[in-house]
Motif scaffolding. Structure first.
Motif, PDB file in Angstrom:
ATOM      1  N   THR B  73     162.901  41.392  -0.976  1.00  0.00           N
ATOM      2  CA  THR B  73     164.347  41.165  -0.963  1.00  0.00           C
ATOM      3  C   THR B  73     164.778  40.460  -2.245  1.00  0.00           C
ATOM      4  N   LEU B  74     163.968  39.486  -2.662  1.00  0.00           N
ATOM      5  CA  LEU B  74     164.298  38.774  -3.900  1.00  0.00           C
ATOM      6  C   LEU B  74     164.248  39.731  -5.092  1.00  0.00           C
ATOM      7  N   LEU B  75     163.232  40.596  -5.120  1.00  0.00           N
ATOM      8  CA  LEU B  75     163.138  41.574  -6.213  1.00  0.00           C
ATOM      9  C   LEU B  75     164.355  42.491  -6.228  1.00  0.00           C
ATOM     10  N   LYS B  76     164.750  42.938  -5.040  1.00  0.00           N
ATOM     11  CA  LYS B  76     165.898  43.847  -4.971  1.00  0.00           C
ATOM     12  C   LYS B  76     167.190  43.133  -5.354  1.00  0.00           C
ATOM     13  N   THR B  77     167.255  41.853  -5.059  1.00  0.00           N
ATOM     14  CA  THR B  77     168.433  41.103  -5.471  1.00  0.00           C
ATOM     15  C   THR B  77     168.463  40.973  -6.991  1.00  0.00           C
ATOM     16  N   LEU B  78     167.282  40.729  -7.583  1.00  0.00           N
ATOM     17  CA  LEU B  78     167.211  40.650  -9.044  1.00  0.00           C
ATOM     18  C   LEU B  78     167.574  41.988  -9.670  1.00  0.00           C
ATOM     19  N   ALA B  79     167.152  43.082  -9.009  1.00  0.00           N
ATOM     20  CA  ALA B  79     167.411  44.416  -9.548  1.00  0.00           C
ATOM     21  C   ALA B  79     168.873  44.816  -9.412  1.00  0.00           C
ATOM     22  N   GLY B  80     169.618  44.063  -8.603  1.00  0.00           N
ATOM     23  CA  GLY B  80     171.029  44.379  -8.436  1.00  0.00           C
ATOM     24  C   GLY B  80     171.294  45.320  -7.277  1.00  0.00           C
ATOM     25  N   VAL B  81     170.263  45.585  -6.476  1.00  0.00           N
ATOM     26  CA  VAL B  81     170.462  46.469  -5.318  1.00  0.00           C
ATOM     27  C   VAL B  81     171.268  45.728  -4.253  1.00  0.00           C
ATOM     28  N   TYR B  82     170.837  44.512  -3.937  1.00  0.00           N
ATOM     29  CA  TYR B  82     171.575  43.694  -2.978  1.00  0.00           C
ATOM     30  C   TYR B  82     172.439  42.696  -3.727  1.00  0.00           C
ATOM     31  N   GLU B  83     173.662  42.580  -3.256  1.00  0.00           N
ATOM     32  CA  GLU B  83     174.537  41.572  -3.836  1.00  0.00           C
ATOM     33  C   GLU B  83     174.375  40.308  -3.005  1.00  0.00           C
ATOM     34  N   PRO B  84     174.094  39.153  -3.640  1.00  0.00           N
ATOM     35  CA  PRO B  84     173.904  37.935  -2.854  1.00  0.00           C
ATOM     36  C   PRO B  84     175.167  37.561  -2.081  1.00  0.00           C
ATOM     37  N   THR B  85     174.984  36.996  -0.888  1.00  0.00           N
ATOM     38  CA  THR B  85     176.129  36.581  -0.082  1.00  0.00           C
ATOM     39  C   THR B  85     176.866  35.438  -0.778  1.00  0.00           C
ATOM     40  N   SER B  86     176.080  34.491  -1.313  1.00  0.00           N
ATOM     41  CA  SER B  86     176.692  33.482  -2.170  1.00  0.00           C
ATOM     42  C   SER B  86     175.694  33.106  -3.245  1.00  0.00           C
ATOM     43  N   GLY B  87     176.155  32.407  -4.258  1.00  0.00           N
ATOM     44  CA  GLY B  87     175.292  32.111  -5.386  1.00  0.00           C
ATOM     45  C   GLY B  87     175.365  33.227  -6.404  1.00  0.00           C
ATOM     46  N   SER B  88     174.602  33.085  -7.495  1.00  0.00           N
ATOM     47  CA  SER B  88     174.717  34.113  -8.523  1.00  0.00           C
ATOM     48  C   SER B  88     173.367  34.461  -9.130  1.00  0.00           C
ATOM     49  N   VAL B  89     173.242  35.705  -9.511  1.00  0.00           N
ATOM     50  CA  VAL B  89     172.074  36.179 -10.254  1.00  0.00           C
ATOM     51  C   VAL B  89     172.592  36.669 -11.595  1.00  0.00           C
ATOM     52  N   ILE B  90     172.186  35.991 -12.657  1.00  0.00           N
ATOM     53  CA  ILE B  90     172.629  36.417 -13.980  1.00  0.00           C
ATOM     54  C   ILE B  90     171.405  36.900 -14.748  1.00  0.00           C
ATOM     55  N   THR B  91     171.479  38.122 -15.247  1.00  0.00           N
ATOM     56  CA  THR B  91     170.361  38.620 -16.036  1.00  0.00           C
ATOM     57  C   THR B  91     170.886  39.172 -17.343  1.00  0.00           C
ATOM     58  N   GLN B  92     170.079  39.047 -18.359  1.00  0.00           N
ATOM     59  CA  GLN B  92     170.414  39.656 -19.636  1.00  0.00           C
ATOM     60  C   GLN B  92     169.214  40.458 -20.087  1.00  0.00           C
ATOM     61  N   GLY B  93     169.446  41.687 -20.429  1.00  0.00           N
ATOM     62  CA  GLY B  93     168.351  42.559 -20.851  1.00  0.00           C
ATOM     63  C   GLY B  93     168.237  43.749 -19.931  1.00  0.00           C
ATOM     64  N   LYS B  94     167.499  44.714 -20.401  1.00  0.00           N
ATOM     65  CA  LYS B  94     167.368  45.955 -19.634  1.00  0.00           C
ATOM     66  C   LYS B  94     166.341  45.778 -18.523  1.00  0.00           C
ATOM     67  N   ILE B  95     166.782  46.030 -17.287  1.00  0.00           N
ATOM     68  CA  ILE B  95     165.907  45.843 -16.138  1.00  0.00           C
ATOM     69  C   ILE B  95     165.260  47.159 -15.765  1.00  0.00           C
ATOM     70  N   VAL B  96     163.955  47.153 -15.604  1.00  0.00           N
ATOM     71  CA  VAL B  96     163.267  48.315 -15.064  1.00  0.00           C
ATOM     72  C   VAL B  96     162.578  47.868 -13.792  1.00  0.00           C
ATOM     73  N   SER B  97     162.878  48.549 -12.690  1.00  0.00           N
ATOM     74  CA  SER B  97     162.211  48.168 -11.456  1.00  0.00           C
ATOM     75  C   SER B  97     161.339  49.325 -10.995  1.00  0.00           C
ATOM     76  N   THR B  98     160.129  48.996 -10.622  1.00  0.00           N
ATOM     77  CA  THR B  98     159.206  50.031 -10.149  1.00  0.00           C
ATOM     78  C   THR B  98     158.959  49.796  -8.669  1.00  0.00           C
ATOM     79  N   LEU B  99     160.071  49.547  -7.941  1.00  0.00           N
ATOM     80  CA  LEU B  99     159.928  49.231  -6.527  1.00  0.00           C
ATOM     81  C   LEU B  99     159.443  50.455  -5.757  1.00  0.00           C
ATOM     82  N   ASN B 100     159.929  51.602  -6.133  1.00  0.00           N
ATOM     83  CA  ASN B 100     159.505  52.823  -5.479  1.00  0.00           C
ATOM     84  C   ASN B 100     159.137  53.817  -6.569  1.00  0.00           C
TER      85      ASN B 100
END
Lengths: 216, 248
Positions: B73-100
């Motif tokens: 769940t944390l990985l998916k939140t970092l990947a931007g799949v899930y939007e957090p209910t509160s709080g913020s995830v700020i990322t800079q840079g190109k994200i590649v996720s190999t979840l599936n």
């Protein structure tokens, strides 16, 4: 689809007592367009459920998936449009330059359906009974819209036609393909519905699209 | 400059069950003032609770925890799949996720076509993919099979194709859920080398795994999750000591 048009065209022209040369092109063009519109409508509610893998594993805008499905339906429509060419040749119809008016008409109708699709696909992801509901609605709309019967068989300005937006959408595409310009009112109504559907789409998208991965 | 900044992230995961899937019941319930309703409220799981951490370039973070602790769940939140209910995830840079790994495989399309589809999905440009096509094709060792539809591939061949395509990416932030390297004996060596390069090329890595050796191999820091809460964050040794103590 071609066989359906020919069989129904011959039988219903007798039932409705309209000449085959008038009725069959009307039915065939209308039915090809209806196949396109109803295909999209029935696909929308299950769209995100079928593409759940994309939504759950990558950061992807759900609209991308919607566009992908829409594009596929446009290609299928282009294939089925060959039936219209066949009708032109067999009945020796030359719609003339007015046929090109069908292109902006098609674009306008398509925009309407994309707007509907944005809301309907999100609603379908949240509520699983939307798909069967839409499925039965499609059937009803097919019979109450002027596809199998011609509008001029009714009394002029009957509410049966004026209250049904699908009638206007059909007019925008079908009339030019059969060689007459569509009614001005069809343009107005289609633009008005586009404004309404878009407003709903914007609201639904902004408030609900982030929830889709949780629902599918 | 790439970074990841996670601040006070809470994620409530709604469990929309069968009883809540009906629009008809919802309307019926509203129309009768709740007299006829089978829905009831939607249960909510607090999948992540008050997660705070930040990563800078060079950080390799391993996520440690039991099943259901919130790693994926944390990985998916970092990947931007899930939007957090509160709080913020700020990322800079190109994200590649190999979840599936095998996401987006079209079974009717050929191997080459699948490389293009997968590449586009991962955010590569068409010209970039064309440039790397030969390298990918060579690595898969699939040869003529790449011109055939993927549906005739064995599962091992399909995995090779997906693995080769994903690992060719250049990412700033790499998110991995378990390291999957499969193949026959000769291929596994090659795959591991390639995976190492892939991971080392990325500026930031977040890896969730149950395998201690994998995390020790790839990561320099670790984070222990338990029931959606961040228990501790520190060096891999510290975290594994703590993890073993807590689960004992």
């Amino acid at each position: 689809m071609a066989i359906f048009c020919v069989a129904l065209g011959i039988v219903y022209s007798k039932i409705l007592q309209v000449g085959v040369a008038d009725y069959l092109p009307f039915l065939a063009v209308g039915f090809v367009i209806w196949g396109f519109l109803s295909g999209m409508l029935s696909e929308f509610p299950n769209l995100y459920i079928e593409n759940a893998a994309y939504l759950k594993d990558t950061h992807i805008n759900p609209i991308t998936i919607l566009f992908r499905a829409t594009a596929r339906n446009v290609f299928i429509f282009a294939h089925n449009a060959l039936i219209i060419i066949g009708i032109y040749i067999y009945f020796d119809i030359q719609p003339g330059i007015v046929a090109f008016v069908a292109i902006p008409g098609l674009v306008l109708v398509l925009l309407n359906f994309v707007a509907i699709g944005v809301s309907l696909s999100i609603l379908g992801a949240r509520f699983r009974d939307v798909a069967p509901v839409i499925q039965s609605l499609i059937q009803i709309v097919f019979f109450i819209s002027p596809i199998m019967w011609m509008p001029h068989l009714l009394a002029p300005d009957s509410w049966v036609i004026t209250a049904n937006p699908v009638g206007y959408y059909l007019d925008l595409i079908r009339s030019p393909l059969l060689g007459t310009a569509p009614n001005f009112i069809s343009w107005y109504v289609s633009i008005a519905t586009l404004a309404i559907f878009s407003a709903i789409a914007v609201w639904v998208y902004q408030t609900k699209s982030a929830r889709i991965p949780f629902w599918v | 400059m790439s970074f990841v900044k996670v601040e006070n992230v809470y994620l409530d995961y709604p469990l929309v069950g069968v009883s809540n899937h009906s629009l008809k019941n919802r309307i019926l319930g509203a129309a009768t003032g709740g007299l006829i309703s089978s829905g009831g409220s939607i249960p909510i799981v607090n999948a992540l609770r008050d997660i705070c951490f930040s990563l800078k370039e060079g950080d390799r973070l391993g996520l440690v925890g039991h099943n259901g602790a919130g790693k994926s769940t944390l990985l998916k939140t970092l990947a931007g799949v899930y939007e957090p209910t509160s709080g913020s995830v700020i990322t800079q840079g190109k994200i590649v996720s190999t979840l599936n790994l095998s996401l987006g495989m079209e079974s009717e399309a050929t191997g080459f076509e699948n490389i293009i589809i997968r590449g586009l999905m991962l955010g590569m440009k068409r010209s970039e993919i064309d440039k790397k096509m030969d390298e990918i094709a060579e690595f898969t060792e699939l040869g003529e099979y790449l011109n055939m539809p993927v549906r005739i591939y064995s599962s091992g061949m399909a995995t090779r194709l997906a693995f080769a395509t994903v690992t060719v990416m250049d990412s700033d932030i790499l998110l991995m859920d378990e390291v999957i390297v499969t193949g026959d004996v000769a291929f596994i060596d090659k795959a591991e080398r390639r995976l190492n390069e892939f991971v080392n090329r990325s500026k930031i890595v977040v890896l969730a795994s149950h395998s201690e050796s994998v995390i020790r191999q790839f990561c320099n820091t670790a984070l222990l999750l338990e029931r959606g809460e961040l228990i501790a964050c520190g060096s891999t040794d510290e975290i594994f000591d703590l993890y073993q103590k807590r689960s004992a």
